[in-house]
Scaffold this motif. Structure first.
Motif, PDB file in Angstrom:
ATOM      1  N   PHE A 168      92.543  81.851 -30.454  1.00 18.56           N
ATOM      2  CA  PHE A 168      91.333  81.598 -31.236  1.00 18.56           C
ATOM      3  C   PHE A 168      91.662  80.659 -32.383  1.00 18.56           C
ATOM      4  O   PHE A 168      92.649  80.841 -33.087  1.00 18.56           O
ATOM      5  N   VAL A 169      90.794  79.635 -32.565  1.00 13.89           N
ATOM      6  CA  VAL A 169      91.003  78.651 -33.629  1.00 13.89           C
ATOM      7  C   VAL A 169      89.720  78.503 -34.437  1.00 13.89           C
ATOM      8  O   VAL A 169      88.640  78.300 -33.870  1.00 13.89           O
ATOM      9  N   LEU A 170      89.836  78.613 -35.739  1.00 15.96           N
ATOM     10  CA  LEU A 170      88.713  78.403 -36.655  1.00 15.96           C
ATOM     11  C   LEU A 170      88.968  77.116 -37.422  1.00 15.96           C
ATOM     12  O   LEU A 170      90.016  76.962 -38.053  1.00 15.96           O
ATOM     13  N   ILE A 171      88.013  76.180 -37.356  1.00 12.20           N
ATOM     14  CA  ILE A 171      88.203  74.880 -37.999  1.00 12.20           C
ATOM     15  C   ILE A 171      87.008  74.538 -38.876  1.00 12.20           C
ATOM     16  O   ILE A 171      85.868  74.488 -38.414  1.00 12.20           O
ATOM     17  N   GLY A 172      87.264  74.302 -40.156  1.00 16.57           N
ATOM     18  CA  GLY A 172      86.257  73.721 -41.038  1.00 16.57           C
ATOM     19  C   GLY A 172      85.065  74.584 -41.345  1.00 16.57           C
ATOM     20  O   GLY A 172      83.971  74.067 -41.563  1.00 16.57           O
ATOM     21  N   SER A 173      85.238  75.897 -41.388  1.00 13.27           N
ATOM     22  CA  SER A 173      84.126  76.786 -41.737  1.00 13.27           C
ATOM     23  C   SER A 173      84.540  77.687 -42.888  1.00 13.27           C
ATOM     24  O   SER A 173      85.631  78.274 -42.871  1.00 13.27           O
ATOM     25  N   SER A 174      83.657  77.826 -43.867  1.00  4.37           N
ATOM     26  CA  SER A 174      83.908  78.727 -44.990  1.00  4.37           C
ATOM     27  C   SER A 174      83.521  80.156 -44.655  1.00  4.37           C
ATOM     28  O   SER A 174      83.757  81.068 -45.435  1.00  4.37           O
ATOM     29  N   LEU A 175      82.906  80.353 -43.485  1.00  3.37           N
ATOM     30  CA  LEU A 175      82.420  81.661 -43.047  1.00  3.37           C
ATOM     31  C   LEU A 175      81.501  82.288 -44.097  1.00  3.37           C
ATOM     32  O   LEU A 175      81.583  83.473 -44.395  1.00  3.37           O
ATOM     33  N   ALA A 176      80.616  81.454 -44.624  1.00  2.00           N
ATOM     34  CA  ALA A 176      79.691  81.921 -45.654  1.00  2.00           C
ATOM     35  C   ALA A 176      78.321  82.263 -45.103  1.00  2.00           C
ATOM     36  O   ALA A 176      77.494  82.854 -45.802  1.00  2.00           O
ATOM     37  N   VAL A 177      78.047  81.864 -43.855  1.00  2.00           N
ATOM     38  CA  VAL A 177      76.722  82.063 -43.270  1.00  2.00           C
ATOM     39  C   VAL A 177      76.792  83.128 -42.186  1.00  2.00           C
ATOM     40  O   VAL A 177      77.560  83.007 -41.229  1.00  2.00           O
ATOM     41  N   TYR A 178      76.002  84.163 -42.355  1.00  3.35           N
ATOM     42  CA  TYR A 178      75.924  85.236 -41.360  1.00  3.35           C
ATOM     43  C   TYR A 178      74.663  85.065 -40.514  1.00  3.35           C
ATOM     44  O   TYR A 178      73.705  84.463 -40.966  1.00  3.35           O
TER      45      TYR A 178
END
Length: 229
Positions: A168-178
């Motif tokens: 799993f790769v997470l790129i360029g997201s602040s994970l601020a939006v649910y």
């Protein structure tokens, strides 16, 4: 030979390197507009002409942009992995880079949808939707974009994709939006996870995490070394 499933979750950071503004700047504005004026169902009811004009301009920007090296590198990984992309972005840069499996959580700006039935979706011929264009039900066409306050119809499909990830790769997201931000917690604990962002988001409860504090294009180079590609 069965390829390992590589799930890549991308956010605004990857598109920013193609010259596209992030959805929300530090001051809460998007291209100078308060998001409540252009990205809510209430905004559409209140001033559909403004909303349509705003997204027509964003669409022109998307069509003028090109995939960057991060988009291209992810597409190239399809040679060695079963790659599935989940993106928060409404542009089509992953597709234009050659990626075949892309799930858009928040819609895709190159399509229109009925303002009456969101399941009626149409490709846009050109760079704009005119106010006199209607769906087969006679209802005005609007951008195929999930606005604040609307359901995210692809979220359950995305959760199932995350649960099957071998990498799993997470790129360029602040994970601020649910609810999109919660998808990382569907990834199995034993699955290797990579986070690429100049500012690594604070994510609790994850194991087997490698943090790469770089931009998307630079960070993907490091990712390839980790994956031995």
């Amino acid at each position: 030979m069965i390829k390992r499933k590589l799930v890549v979750f991308t956010g605004a950071g990857i598109s920013a390197e193609s010259g596209l503004k992030t959805f929300r700047d530090a001051d809460g504005l998007w291209e100078g507009y308060d998001v409540t004026e252009v990205a809510t169902p209430e905004a559409w009811i209140r001033n559909p002409e403004l909303v349509q004009r705003f997204y027509n301009e964003r669409r022109r920007q998307v069509l003028a942009a090109s995939p960057n090296n991060a988009h291209l590198a992810i597409a190239a990984l399809q040679q060695d992995f079963d790659v599935e992309i989940i993106t928060q972005n409404i542009d089509d840069l992953h597709e234009r880079a050659g990626s075949k499996k892309v799930t858009h959580l928040h819609g895709i700006i190159t399509y229109a949808q009925s303002s009456k039935n969101p399941n009626l979706i149409y490709p846009i011929n050109g760079d704009e939707i005119n106010m006199d264009e209607v769906c087969e039900l006679g209802s005005p066409l609007r951008p195929h974009v999930v606005w604040f306050g609307e359901a995210v119809p692809m979220i359950e499909i995305a959760a199932k994709i995350c649960a099957k990830a071998d990498v799993f790769v997470l790129i360029g997201s602040s994970l601020a939006v649910y609810p999109a931000a919660g998808l990382v917690h569907y990834v199995r604990s034993k699955t290797p996870k990579f986070i690429i962002d100049p500012k690594i988001p604070d994510i609790g409860g994850l194991s087997n995490v490698t943090k790469i504090s770089k931009s998307a294009t630079e960070g993907v180079k490091d990712l390839l070394n980790y994956l031995k590609i």
